[in-house]
Design a protein around this motif. Structure first.
Motif, PDB file in Angstrom:
ATOM      1  N   MET A 260     -12.817  -2.241   0.258  1.00  0.00           N
ATOM      2  CA  MET A 260     -13.925  -2.112   1.164  1.00  0.00           C
ATOM      3  C   MET A 260     -14.494  -3.488   1.516  1.00  0.00           C
ATOM      4  O   MET A 260     -14.969  -3.678   2.628  1.00  0.00           O
ATOM      5  CB  MET A 260     -14.996  -1.218   0.547  1.00  0.00           C
ATOM      6  N   ILE A 261     -14.420  -4.402   0.568  1.00  0.00           N
ATOM      7  CA  ILE A 261     -14.934  -5.744   0.824  1.00  0.00           C
ATOM      8  C   ILE A 261     -14.116  -6.419   1.925  1.00  0.00           C
ATOM      9  O   ILE A 261     -14.670  -7.055   2.822  1.00  0.00           O
ATOM     10  CB  ILE A 261     -14.924  -6.588  -0.469  1.00  0.00           C
ATOM     11  N   TYR A 262     -12.801  -6.251   1.862  1.00  0.00           N
ATOM     12  CA  TYR A 262     -11.953  -6.854   2.889  1.00  0.00           C
ATOM     13  C   TYR A 262     -12.261  -6.256   4.260  1.00  0.00           C
ATOM     14  O   TYR A 262     -12.360  -6.975   5.256  1.00  0.00           O
ATOM     15  CB  TYR A 262     -10.476  -6.649   2.561  1.00  0.00           C
ATOM     16  N   GLY A 263     -12.398  -4.959   4.326  1.00  0.00           N
ATOM     17  CA  GLY A 263     -12.704  -4.295   5.600  1.00  0.00           C
ATOM     18  C   GLY A 263     -14.035  -4.735   6.163  1.00  0.00           C
ATOM     19  O   GLY A 263     -14.165  -4.998   7.361  1.00  0.00           O
ATOM     20  N   ALA A 264     -15.051  -4.821   5.306  1.00  0.00           N
ATOM     21  CA  ALA A 264     -16.366  -5.264   5.757  1.00  0.00           C
ATOM     22  C   ALA A 264     -16.313  -6.703   6.254  1.00  0.00           C
ATOM     23  O   ALA A 264     -16.913  -7.034   7.282  1.00  0.00           O
ATOM     24  CB  ALA A 264     -17.377  -5.122   4.622  1.00  0.00           C
ATOM     25  N   ALA A 265     -15.596  -7.554   5.556  1.00  0.00           N
ATOM     26  CA  ALA A 265     -15.485  -8.957   5.974  1.00  0.00           C
ATOM     27  C   ALA A 265     -14.823  -9.063   7.341  1.00  0.00           C
ATOM     28  O   ALA A 265     -15.246  -9.860   8.183  1.00  0.00           O
ATOM     29  CB  ALA A 265     -14.708  -9.759   4.939  1.00  0.00           C
TER      30      ALA A 265
ATOM     31  N   THR B 164     -12.754 -14.406   7.160  1.00  0.00           N
ATOM     32  CA  THR B 164     -11.376 -14.015   7.465  1.00  0.00           C
ATOM     33  C   THR B 164     -10.363 -14.927   6.783  1.00  0.00           C
ATOM     34  O   THR B 164      -9.269 -14.481   6.458  1.00  0.00           O
ATOM     35  CB  THR B 164     -11.114 -13.989   8.982  1.00  0.00           C
ATOM     36  N   SER B 165     -10.715 -16.179   6.545  1.00  0.00           N
ATOM     37  CA  SER B 165      -9.772 -17.052   5.838  1.00  0.00           C
ATOM     38  C   SER B 165      -9.626 -16.597   4.390  1.00  0.00           C
ATOM     39  O   SER B 165      -8.535 -16.635   3.828  1.00  0.00           O
ATOM     40  CB  SER B 165     -10.208 -18.516   5.900  1.00  0.00           C
ATOM     41  N   PHE B 166     -10.714 -16.135   3.785  1.00  0.00           N
ATOM     42  CA  PHE B 166     -10.668 -15.578   2.426  1.00  0.00           C
ATOM     43  C   PHE B 166      -9.774 -14.343   2.400  1.00  0.00           C
ATOM     44  O   PHE B 166      -8.927 -14.191   1.519  1.00  0.00           O
ATOM     45  CB  PHE B 166     -12.081 -15.224   1.958  1.00  0.00           C
ATOM     46  N   VAL B 167      -9.954 -13.464   3.376  1.00  0.00           N
ATOM     47  CA  VAL B 167      -9.152 -12.238   3.451  1.00  0.00           C
ATOM     48  C   VAL B 167      -7.683 -12.579   3.650  1.00  0.00           C
ATOM     49  O   VAL B 167      -6.808 -12.030   2.976  1.00  0.00           O
ATOM     50  CB  VAL B 167      -9.665 -11.320   4.582  1.00  0.00           C
ATOM     51  N   THR B 168      -7.389 -13.498   4.550  1.00  0.00           N
ATOM     52  CA  THR B 168      -6.010 -13.882   4.830  1.00  0.00           C
ATOM     53  C   THR B 168      -5.318 -14.449   3.599  1.00  0.00           C
ATOM     54  O   THR B 168      -4.143 -14.189   3.363  1.00  0.00           O
ATOM     55  CB  THR B 168      -5.968 -14.921   5.967  1.00  0.00           C
ATOM     56  N   LYS B 169      -6.065 -15.207   2.801  1.00  0.00           N
ATOM     57  CA  LYS B 169      -5.474 -15.838   1.628  1.00  0.00           C
ATOM     58  C   LYS B 169      -5.348 -14.892   0.434  1.00  0.00           C
ATOM     59  O   LYS B 169      -4.444 -15.042  -0.381  1.00  0.00           O
ATOM     60  CB  LYS B 169      -6.308 -17.056   1.222  1.00  0.00           C
ATOM     61  N   THR B 170      -6.256 -13.939   0.281  1.00  0.00           N
ATOM     62  CA  THR B 170      -6.276 -13.131  -0.933  1.00  0.00           C
ATOM     63  C   THR B 170      -5.757 -11.704  -0.777  1.00  0.00           C
ATOM     64  O   THR B 170      -5.324 -11.108  -1.762  1.00  0.00           O
ATOM     65  CB  THR B 170      -7.696 -13.077  -1.517  1.00  0.00           C
ATOM     66  N   MET B 171      -5.816 -11.135   0.418  1.00  0.00           N
ATOM     67  CA  MET B 171      -5.388  -9.746   0.585  1.00  0.00           C
ATOM     68  C   MET B 171      -3.912  -9.527   0.248  1.00  0.00           C
ATOM     69  O   MET B 171      -3.575  -8.547  -0.429  1.00  0.00           O
ATOM     70  CB  MET B 171      -5.697  -9.212   1.976  1.00  0.00           C
ATOM     71  N   PRO B 172      -2.986 -10.409   0.688  1.00  0.00           N
ATOM     72  CA  PRO B 172      -1.583 -10.183   0.302  1.00  0.00           C
ATOM     73  C   PRO B 172      -1.398 -10.162  -1.226  1.00  0.00           C
ATOM     74  O   PRO B 172      -0.654  -9.331  -1.748  1.00  0.00           O
ATOM     75  CB  PRO B 172      -0.838 -11.356   0.936  1.00  0.00           C
ATOM     76  N   ALA B 173      -2.091 -11.030  -1.932  1.00  0.00           N
ATOM     77  CA  ALA B 173      -1.978 -11.058  -3.395  1.00  0.00           C
ATOM     78  C   ALA B 173      -2.571  -9.792  -4.009  1.00  0.00           C
ATOM     79  O   ALA B 173      -2.020  -9.234  -4.957  1.00  0.00           O
ATOM     80  CB  ALA B 173      -2.674 -12.293  -3.957  1.00  0.00           C
ATOM     81  N   PHE B 174      -3.689  -9.330  -3.471  1.00  0.00           N
ATOM     82  CA  PHE B 174      -4.308  -8.105  -3.971  1.00  0.00           C
ATOM     83  C   PHE B 174      -3.373  -6.911  -3.781  1.00  0.00           C
ATOM     84  O   PHE B 174      -3.163  -6.112  -4.701  1.00  0.00           O
ATOM     85  CB  PHE B 174      -5.641  -7.859  -3.258  1.00  0.00           C
ATOM     86  N   LEU B 175      -2.811  -6.794  -2.577  1.00  0.00           N
ATOM     87  CA  LEU B 175      -1.905  -5.676  -2.310  1.00  0.00           C
ATOM     88  C   LEU B 175      -0.636  -5.756  -3.162  1.00  0.00           C
ATOM     89  O   LEU B 175      -0.116  -4.732  -3.608  1.00  0.00           O
ATOM     90  CB  LEU B 175      -1.551  -5.632  -0.821  1.00  0.00           C
ATOM     91  N   ALA B 176      -0.148  -6.962  -3.402  1.00  0.00           N
ATOM     92  CA  ALA B 176       1.022  -7.136  -4.265  1.00  0.00           C
ATOM     93  C   ALA B 176       0.687  -6.775  -5.710  1.00  0.00           C
ATOM     94  O   ALA B 176       1.525  -6.223  -6.426  1.00  0.00           O
ATOM     95  CB  ALA B 176       1.529  -8.571  -4.184  1.00  0.00           C
ATOM     96  N   ALA B 177      -0.538  -7.052  -6.135  1.00  0.00           N
ATOM     97  CA  ALA B 177      -0.945  -6.715  -7.503  1.00  0.00           C
ATOM     98  C   ALA B 177      -1.057  -5.205  -7.693  1.00  0.00           C
ATOM     99  O   ALA B 177      -0.806  -4.686  -8.784  1.00  0.00           O
ATOM    100  CB  ALA B 177      -2.278  -7.384  -7.833  1.00  0.00           C
ATOM    101  N   VAL B 178      -1.421  -4.482  -6.637  1.00  0.00           N
ATOM    102  CA  VAL B 178      -1.569  -3.029  -6.701  1.00  0.00           C
ATOM    103  C   VAL B 178      -0.221  -2.325  -6.554  1.00  0.00           C
ATOM    104  O   VAL B 178      -0.063  -1.176  -6.966  1.00  0.00           O
ATOM    105  CB  VAL B 178      -2.563  -2.560  -5.611  1.00  0.00           C
ATOM    106  N   PHE B 179       0.771  -3.009  -6.003  1.00  0.00           N
ATOM    107  CA  PHE B 179       2.075  -2.409  -5.723  1.00  0.00           C
ATOM    108  C   PHE B 179       2.723  -1.748  -6.948  1.00  0.00           C
ATOM    109  O   PHE B 179       3.203  -0.610  -6.843  1.00  0.00           O
ATOM    110  CB  PHE B 179       3.011  -3.456  -5.112  1.00  0.00           C
TER     111      PHE B 179
END
Length: 70
Positions: free
Chosen positions: A1-6, A13-28
């Motif tokens: 939700m934090i990513y969506g709100a941002a 958006t630079s924070f989201v771009t840098k961290t979202m791929p790692a977050f999604l890979a961690a949840v995979f």
């Protein structure tokens, strides 16, 4: 939700771009486990093909999140 709100607020958006791929890979791995064990999602039993399709969707989300303009 934090990513969506941002992204909706057009902040961080630079924070989201840098961290979202790692977050999604961690949840995979959790999604792989869920598909292998056929674990219900939100208390509802889903067809096995849907659980496996989530893995493809997650891969697409990882690739798409890398393309978000900062």
């Amino acid at each position: 939700m934090i990513y969506g709100a941002a992204l909706l607020l057009n902040r961080g958006t630079s924070f989201v771009t840098k961290t979202m791929p790692a977050f999604l890979a961690a949840v995979f791995p959790a999604n792989v486990y869920m598909a292998m064990k056929n674990i219900p999602l939100g208390g509802k039993k889903l067809p096995a093909w849907m659980l496996w399709a989530r893995l493809l969707l997650q891969w697409l989300l990882i690739q798409g999140s890398k393309r978000i303009d900062s």
